[in-house]
Scaffold this active site. Structure first.
Site, PDB file in Angstrom:
ATOM      1  N   SER A   1       0.836  -1.210   0.000  1.00  0.00           N
ATOM      2  CA  SER A   1       0.000   0.000   0.000  1.00  0.00           C
ATOM      3  C   SER A   1       0.869   1.258   0.000  1.00  0.00           C
ATOM      4  O   SER A   1       0.596   2.215  -0.727  1.00  0.00           O
ATOM      5  CB  SER A   1      -0.901   0.023   1.241  1.00  0.00           C
ATOM      6  OG  SER A   1      -1.846  -1.007   1.171  1.00  0.00           O
TER       7      SER A   1
ATOM      8  N   ARG B   1       1.497   4.377  -3.035  1.00  0.00           N
ATOM      9  CA  ARG B   1       1.314   5.795  -2.699  1.00  0.00           C
ATOM     10  C   ARG B   1       2.619   6.554  -2.815  1.00  0.00           C
ATOM     11  O   ARG B   1       2.629   7.733  -3.209  1.00  0.00           O
ATOM     12  CB  ARG B   1       0.747   5.899  -1.279  1.00  0.00           C
ATOM     13  CG  ARG B   1      -0.710   5.423  -1.201  1.00  0.00           C
ATOM     14  CD  ARG B   1      -1.056   4.942   0.186  1.00  0.00           C
ATOM     15  NE  ARG B   1      -2.467   4.661   0.368  1.00  0.00           N
ATOM     16  CZ  ARG B   1      -3.069   3.517   0.008  1.00  0.00           C
ATOM     17  NH1 ARG B   1      -2.366   2.555  -0.558  1.00  0.00           N
ATOM     18  NH2 ARG B   1      -4.363   3.344   0.218  1.00  0.00           N
TER      19      ARG B   1
ATOM     20  N   GLY C   1      -6.003  -3.545  -7.858  1.00  0.00           N
ATOM     21  CA  GLY C   1      -7.136  -2.685  -7.525  1.00  0.00           C
ATOM     22  C   GLY C   1      -6.686  -1.323  -7.030  1.00  0.00           C
ATOM     23  O   GLY C   1      -7.309  -0.297  -7.316  1.00  0.00           O
TER      24      GLY C   1
ATOM     25  N   GLN D   1      -8.886   2.571  -0.528  1.00  0.00           N
ATOM     26  CA  GLN D   1      -8.676   2.918  -1.935  1.00  0.00           C
ATOM     27  C   GLN D   1      -9.630   4.023  -2.358  1.00  0.00           C
ATOM     28  O   GLN D   1      -9.233   4.968  -3.059  1.00  0.00           O
ATOM     29  CB  GLN D   1      -8.850   1.681  -2.813  1.00  0.00           C
ATOM     30  CG  GLN D   1      -7.777   0.629  -2.538  1.00  0.00           C
ATOM     31  CD  GLN D   1      -7.983  -0.655  -3.303  1.00  0.00           C
ATOM     32  OE1 GLN D   1      -8.992  -0.831  -3.987  1.00  0.00           O
ATOM     33  NE2 GLN D   1      -7.039  -1.566  -3.173  1.00  0.00           N
TER      34      GLN D   1
ATOM     35  N   ASP E   1      -6.722  -8.179   4.436  1.00  0.00           N
ATOM     36  CA  ASP E   1      -5.891  -8.942   3.499  1.00  0.00           C
ATOM     37  C   ASP E   1      -5.288 -10.191   4.144  1.00  0.00           C
ATOM     38  O   ASP E   1      -4.751 -11.051   3.444  1.00  0.00           O
ATOM     39  CB  ASP E   1      -4.761  -8.065   2.948  1.00  0.00           C
ATOM     40  CG  ASP E   1      -5.301  -6.936   2.084  1.00  0.00           C
ATOM     41  OD1 ASP E   1      -6.400  -7.085   1.526  1.00  0.00           O
ATOM     42  OD2 ASP E   1      -4.627  -5.897   1.978  1.00  0.00           O
TER      43      ASP E   1
ATOM     44  N   ARG F   1     -12.711 -14.379  -1.898  1.00  0.00           N
ATOM     45  CA  ARG F   1     -11.849 -15.059  -0.921  1.00  0.00           C
ATOM     46  C   ARG F   1     -12.641 -15.852   0.114  1.00  0.00           C
ATOM     47  O   ARG F   1     -12.069 -16.725   0.772  1.00  0.00           O
ATOM     48  CB  ARG F   1     -10.900 -14.052  -0.244  1.00  0.00           C
ATOM     49  CG  ARG F   1      -9.793 -13.593  -1.174  1.00  0.00           C
ATOM     50  CD  ARG F   1      -8.826 -12.625  -0.524  1.00  0.00           C
ATOM     51  NE  ARG F   1      -7.725 -12.332  -1.442  1.00  0.00           N
ATOM     52  CZ  ARG F   1      -6.914 -11.286  -1.322  1.00  0.00           C
ATOM     53  NH1 ARG F   1      -7.063 -10.428  -0.323  1.00  0.00           N
ATOM     54  NH2 ARG F   1      -5.941 -11.093  -2.190  1.00  0.00           N
TER      55      ARG F   1
ATOM     56  N   ARG G   1      -2.727 -14.049  -2.392  1.00  0.00           N
ATOM     57  CA  ARG G   1      -2.846 -14.316  -0.950  1.00  0.00           C
ATOM     58  C   ARG G   1      -3.433 -15.709  -0.674  1.00  0.00           C
ATOM     59  O   ARG G   1      -3.154 -16.307   0.358  1.00  0.00           O
ATOM     60  CB  ARG G   1      -3.646 -13.212  -0.260  1.00  0.00           C
ATOM     61  CG  ARG G   1      -2.926 -11.859  -0.364  1.00  0.00           C
ATOM     62  CD  ARG G   1      -3.307 -10.862   0.684  1.00  0.00           C
ATOM     63  NE  ARG G   1      -2.923  -9.526   0.294  1.00  0.00           N
ATOM     64  CZ  ARG G   1      -1.706  -8.990   0.459  1.00  0.00           C
ATOM     65  NH1 ARG G   1      -0.753  -9.686   1.034  1.00  0.00           N
ATOM     66  NH2 ARG G   1      -1.440  -7.761   0.052  1.00  0.00           N
TER      67      ARG G   1
HETATM   68  C1  S3P Z   1      -5.562  -1.236  -0.005  1.00  0.00           C
HETATM   69  C2  S3P Z   1      -6.775  -1.208   0.635  1.00  0.00           C
HETATM   70  C3  S3P Z   1      -7.594  -2.402   0.859  1.00  0.00           C
HETATM   71  C4  S3P Z   1      -6.762  -3.664   0.752  1.00  0.00           C
HETATM   72  C5  S3P Z   1      -5.898  -3.668  -0.467  1.00  0.00           C
HETATM   73  C6  S3P Z   1      -4.938  -2.494  -0.431  1.00  0.00           C
HETATM   74  C7  S3P Z   1      -4.866   0.028  -0.248  1.00  0.00           C
HETATM   75  O1  S3P Z   1      -8.604  -2.458  -0.118  1.00  0.00           O
HETATM   76  O2  S3P Z   1      -7.588  -4.801   0.752  1.00  0.00           O
HETATM   77  O3  S3P Z   1      -5.146  -4.852  -0.565  1.00  0.00           O
HETATM   78  O4  S3P Z   1      -3.667   0.004  -0.570  1.00  0.00           O
HETATM   79  O5  S3P Z   1      -5.495   1.077  -0.117  1.00  0.00           O
HETATM   80  P1  S3P Z   1      -9.962  -1.586  -0.020  1.00  0.00           P
HETATM   81  O6  S3P Z   1      -9.633  -0.166  -0.105  1.00  0.00           O
HETATM   82  O7  S3P Z   1     -10.772  -2.051  -1.191  1.00  0.00           O
HETATM   83  O8  S3P Z   1     -10.579  -1.961   1.276  1.00  0.00           O
END
Ligand code: S3P
Length: 432
Positions: free
Chosen positions: A11, A15, A83, A157, A319, A350, A392
């Site tokens: 994460s 960023r 994602g 996210q 996660d 999952r 995962r």
């Molecule tokens: C993440 C937020 C989470 C997490 C993903 C990474 C991020 O998802 O499950 O692996 O880096 O902001 P969501 O924002 O959909 O909850």
């Protein structure tokens, strides 16, 4: 004691690249995760006109182009399996007043994008989605307005996409979440001079023209570390030190749960990397180690105990739930997870895959609409696990498969490249 490190936090790595690229000068990023998901973000930035160098975990110098320096891509941006790339880049594109189409692999194309399209539309962007509301997503904008958004889903996210849109367009945004989620975007923005007001699950960005360039240190990924902690809980290496792991409170749910299950985990040498707390995690088995190969009747009793995980804890361990499910398969009694419906819209469903695979290897698991129930045992587990390309799932069942006495085949071990390309070596090291 075995000493290991895990790769940079996924994460924070996404960023770090995005914010460094928007800075007004070059930024040094150290400790970056070099994996397929982060490559997707680097590729997106290149498509938006940022001359990104190749990824390197030691040092990447990102040449910041400034908030006004992004340019429209000439082709659809491939977010692959990521994602975070798709949703955060959507915010960036909208904020920059550009047009871009985001595409991804089969898994990502199915994942819900309306959650990010809606707030961006409310800011004045046009966002086109297919009827299934996944990808491809086309974002088009020219001059956004400020927004106060009450997000129906607890999603870092979505929150980050809105913050990035507000930052790039320099309009005020405020996000209210149903529950606080990981706050890495906020910490990085604050470190770079951006004015945020934060209160629990509410964050407001007040544009002040600033986004300083400068060094970013990416700590180790607690979601990756969790697999090694899980291996120790399942009887691998007696004691393990994992150096330099991010211990941000929004990410510590799995450590809390593994402790409740009976694993001792200490945080040592807590320090700061920028605004992120970092520590060494020291894990030890305090209870009697598991003995593989018994029939569950008269063998050594499992040292771990089942636990209950409810909605309040879910954002802090979302996660890690596949891994915790696999550890639960070795714990005495029942583990019940509820309030985790979001698991169905991750890289795979999952909930379904965890339950289906646990059953396929002979464990006792029941699917719930928003979670699962697992009854653990020390019976040997054997069979083939279907990952559906989900990193995962592969790593969680890899941990369970490495328990002496178990014989589990993961159908696509290479999918770990999404977040931890050298995972299998690290797991081997725990069992040496
Ligand atoms: C993440 C937020 C989470 C997490 C993903 C990474 C991020 O998802 O499950 O692996 O880096 O902001 P969501 O924002 O959909 O909850």
């Amino acid at each position: 004691m075995l000493v290991l490190r895990v790769p940079g936090d996924k994460s924070i790595s996404h960023r770090a690249l995005l914010l460094a690229a928007l800075g007004e000068g070059p930024s040094e990023v150290r400790g970056l995760l070099d994996s397929a998901d982060i490559e997707a973000t680097a590729r997106a930035l290149r498509a938006l006109g940022v001359p990104m160098p190749p990824l390197d975990a030691t040092l990447v110098v990102v040449p910041g182009v400034g908030r006004r320096g992004l340019t429209a891509p000439v082709a659809p941006i491939d977010c692959a399996n990521s994602g975070t790339t798709a949703r955060l880049v959507a915010g960036l594109v909208a904020g920059a007043g550009l047009e871009a189409t985001l595409v991804g692999d089969e898994s990502l194309s199915r994942r819900p994008m309306r959650r990010v399209a809606e707030p961006l539309r409310a800011m004045g962007a046009t966002v086109e989605l297919p009827s299934h509301e996944g990808l491809p997503m086309t974002v088009r904008a020219a001059g956004l307005r400020g927004l106060t958004w009450h997000s129906p889903v607890a999603s870092a996210q979505v929150k980050s996409a809105v913050l990035l849109a507000g930052l790039v367009a320099q309009v005020p945004v405020e996000v209210h979440e149903p529950m606080p989620t990981r706050d890495h975007t906020e910490r990085l923005l604050e470190a770079r001079g951006v004015d945020l007001v934060r209160d629990g699950a509410v964050v407001a960005l007040r544009p002040n023209g600033r986004l300083d360039a400068g060094r970013i240190d990416v700590p180790g990924d607690p979601s990756s570390a969790a697999f090694l902690l899980g291996a120790v809980a399942c009887g691998a290496s007696g004691a393990l030190r994992i150096e330099g792991v991010a211990v941000n409170p929004t990410r510590m749910g799995a450590v809390a749960v593994l402790r409740r299950m009976g694993l001792s985990v200490r945080l040592e040498g807590t320090r700061l990397a920028g605004r992120e707390p970092v520590a060494d995690l020291v894990a030890e088995f305090v209870a009697a180690p598991l003995v593989g190969g018994t029939d569950g009747h008269g063998g050594a009793p499992p040292a771990l105990v089942g636990v209950t995980i409810g909605a309040d804890e879910v954002p802090s361990l979302i996660d890690e739930l596949p891994l915790l499910a696999c550890v639960a398969a070795r714990a005495a009694g029942e583990t019940r997870v509820t309030g985790a419906g979001e698991l169905r819209v991750k890289e795979s469903d999952r909930i379904r895959l965890v339950v289906e695979n646990l059953r396929a290897v002979g464990a006792d698991a029941t699917e719930l609409p928003d979670g699962f129930v697992i009854r653990g045992s020390d019976r040997p587990l054997a069979g083939t696990v279907r990952t559906a390309g989900d990193h995962r799932i592969a790593m969680a069942f890899g941990v369970l498969g490495a328990v002496p006495g178990n014989a589990i085949v993961v159908d696509d071990p290479s999918c770990v490249a999404v977040s931890w390309p050298s995972f299998w070596d690290a797991l081997d090291a725990c069992h040496r």
